[in-house]
Design an enzyme around this catalytic site. Structure first.
Site, PDB file in Angstrom:
ATOM      1  N   ASP A  61       0.876  -1.165   0.000  1.00 60.83           N
ATOM      2  CA  ASP A  61       0.000   0.000   0.000  1.00 60.83           C
ATOM      3  C   ASP A  61       0.917   1.219   0.000  1.00 60.83           C
ATOM      4  O   ASP A  61       1.645   1.451   0.974  1.00 60.83           O
ATOM      5  CB  ASP A  61      -0.886  -0.020   1.251  1.00 60.83           C
ATOM      6  CG  ASP A  61      -1.907   1.124   1.268  1.00 60.83           C
ATOM      7  OD1 ASP A  61      -1.661   2.160   0.619  1.00 60.83           O
ATOM      8  OD2 ASP A  61      -2.941   0.972   1.949  1.00 60.83           O
ATOM      9  N   VAL A  62       0.912   1.979  -1.075  1.00 63.49           N
ATOM     10  CA  VAL A  62       1.865   3.075  -1.215  1.00 63.49           C
ATOM     11  C   VAL A  62       1.650   4.182  -0.182  1.00 63.49           C
ATOM     12  O   VAL A  62       2.511   5.058  -0.018  1.00 63.49           O
ATOM     13  CB  VAL A  62       1.831   3.682  -2.643  1.00 63.49           C
ATOM     14  CG1 VAL A  62       2.296   2.648  -3.665  1.00 63.49           C
ATOM     15  CG2 VAL A  62       0.456   4.230  -2.981  1.00 63.49           C
ATOM     16  N   ASN A  87       4.881   5.488 -11.385  1.00 63.51           N
ATOM     17  CA  ASN A  87       3.857   5.705 -10.365  1.00 63.51           C
ATOM     18  C   ASN A  87       2.487   5.665 -11.033  1.00 63.51           C
ATOM     19  O   ASN A  87       2.039   6.656 -11.627  1.00 63.51           O
ATOM     20  CB  ASN A  87       4.078   7.048  -9.665  1.00 63.51           C
ATOM     21  CG  ASN A  87       5.233   7.026  -8.706  1.00 63.51           C
ATOM     22  OD1 ASN A  87       5.318   6.164  -7.846  1.00 63.51           O
ATOM     23  ND2 ASN A  87       6.143   7.990  -8.834  1.00 63.51           N
ATOM     24  N   TYR A 154     -10.914  13.035  -8.620  1.00 58.11           N
ATOM     25  CA  TYR A 154      -9.783  12.283  -9.176  1.00 58.11           C
ATOM     26  C   TYR A 154      -8.793  13.230  -9.831  1.00 58.11           C
ATOM     27  O   TYR A 154      -7.571  13.125  -9.631  1.00 58.11           O
ATOM     28  CB  TYR A 154     -10.330  11.280 -10.191  1.00 58.11           C
ATOM     29  CG  TYR A 154      -9.319  10.451 -10.924  1.00 58.11           C
ATOM     30  CD1 TYR A 154      -8.447   9.619 -10.241  1.00 58.11           C
ATOM     31  CD2 TYR A 154      -9.268  10.469 -12.317  1.00 58.11           C
ATOM     32  CE1 TYR A 154      -7.534   8.826 -10.925  1.00 58.11           C
ATOM     33  CE2 TYR A 154      -8.374   9.675 -13.008  1.00 58.11           C
ATOM     34  CZ  TYR A 154      -7.498   8.860 -12.311  1.00 58.11           C
ATOM     35  OH  TYR A 154      -6.604   8.083 -12.993  1.00 58.11           O
ATOM     36  N   LYS A 158      -4.571  14.064  -9.462  1.00 60.70           N
ATOM     37  CA  LYS A 158      -3.658  13.882 -10.587  1.00 60.70           C
ATOM     38  C   LYS A 158      -2.990  15.209 -10.977  1.00 60.70           C
ATOM     39  O   LYS A 158      -1.824  15.225 -11.407  1.00 60.70           O
ATOM     40  CB  LYS A 158      -4.404  13.293 -11.778  1.00 60.70           C
ATOM     41  CG  LYS A 158      -4.748  11.815 -11.640  1.00 60.70           C
ATOM     42  CD  LYS A 158      -3.512  10.940 -11.704  1.00 60.70           C
ATOM     43  CE  LYS A 158      -3.855   9.471 -11.850  1.00 60.70           C
ATOM     44  NZ  LYS A 158      -2.663   8.610 -11.939  1.00 60.70           N
TER      45      LYS A 158
END
Length: 259
Positions: A61-62, A87, A154, A158
């Site tokens: 889990d990053v 990534n 989202y 980003k």
């Protein structure tokens, strides 16, 4: 294209991530995969081994620095160094207008997309510095450049990653480390297939009708596949892009064309 490279790829699920892993290995890279679930990674390990390549999956889990440290330690123990990082881990907060998106969901997306990417990058960069070179590719989304209603939560995560990419390019270039962003549009894979299904049901039309509407926005007349779009990421990872850093590569079949 990637001979002698050791590449860490986060977010290896059934879509773009797994295609990246398989194709990177086929191009000669040693691949270390990260995902919260091991199911897809196990299959990729088998597929890569059957083709004569090397890949290892690590549940990670990053958002958790301890798990990220274990991921990087595994990569270095197994292959000696790390020279590439993709990534691509993400979390989507759901299809809502931005102000109607639950704050908890937006924060979760930010934690995975931005802070998760920084966690992994922070652990990987010392090994790239030791190698004297490295390439970081952050996977972005077209909706940061061509807003689509329902994608606000989202997109803001980003967009933060996009800015981070530029600063990484600026700050790490002196160490021979490049950082770029591959901005994906619609990707014909599991996620989009789910979107086609629920949109078709909601509107009372066929999935093909929805697909055709999306494809019509592109000069190429199709929705790019996960596998086809993986090639752009591999290019940015490779030494073919040795003079490219701080750049944005739009991978969307021409739906969005920057001025």
């Amino acid at each position: 294209m990637l001979q002698d490279e050791v590449v860490v790829i986060t977010g290896v699920g059934p879509g773009l991530g797994s295609k990246l892993a398989v194709r990177a290995a086929a191009e000669g890279a040693k691949v270390v995969m990260a995902a919260r679930s091991a199911d897809v990674m196990k299959q990729v390990e088998k597929d890569v081994a059957a083709a004569g390549g090397e890949a290892v999956g690590v549940r990670c889990d990053v958002r958790r620095p301890d798990e990220v440290a274990r991921l990087v330690e595994t990569a270095v123990d197994r292959f000696g160094t790390i020279t590439g990082l993709v990534n691509s881990a993400f979390g989507h907060p759901g299809w809502f207008d931005l102000l109607e998106t639950p704050e908890k969901a937006v924060r979760r997306s930010m934690d995975i997309i931005l802070f998760g990417a920084l966690n992994v990058t922070r652990e990987v960069v010392p090994h790239m510095k030791a190698a004297g070179r490295g390439s970081i590719v952050n996977v972005g989304t077209m909706t940061t450049r061509k807003p689509m209603r329902g994608e606000g939560g989202y997109a803001v995560a980003k967009a933060a990653m996009a800015t981070a990419t530029q600063f990484l390019a600026l700050e790490l270039g002196e160490h021979g480390i490049r950082a770029n962003q591959a901005v994906m549009g619609w990707l014909d894979g599991p996620g989009v297939r789910f979107y086609l299904k629920f949109t078709a049901e909601a509107r009372g039309i066929t999935e093909q009708d929805v697909y055709d509407e999306i494809a019509a926005r592109s000069p190429l007349g199709r929705v790019p596949t996960d596998e086809a779009c993986a090639g752009a990421v591999l290019y940015l990872l490779s030494r073919h892009a040795s003079e490219v850093t701080g750049a944005v590569l739009d991978v969307n079949g021409g739906e969005y064309m920057p001025a």
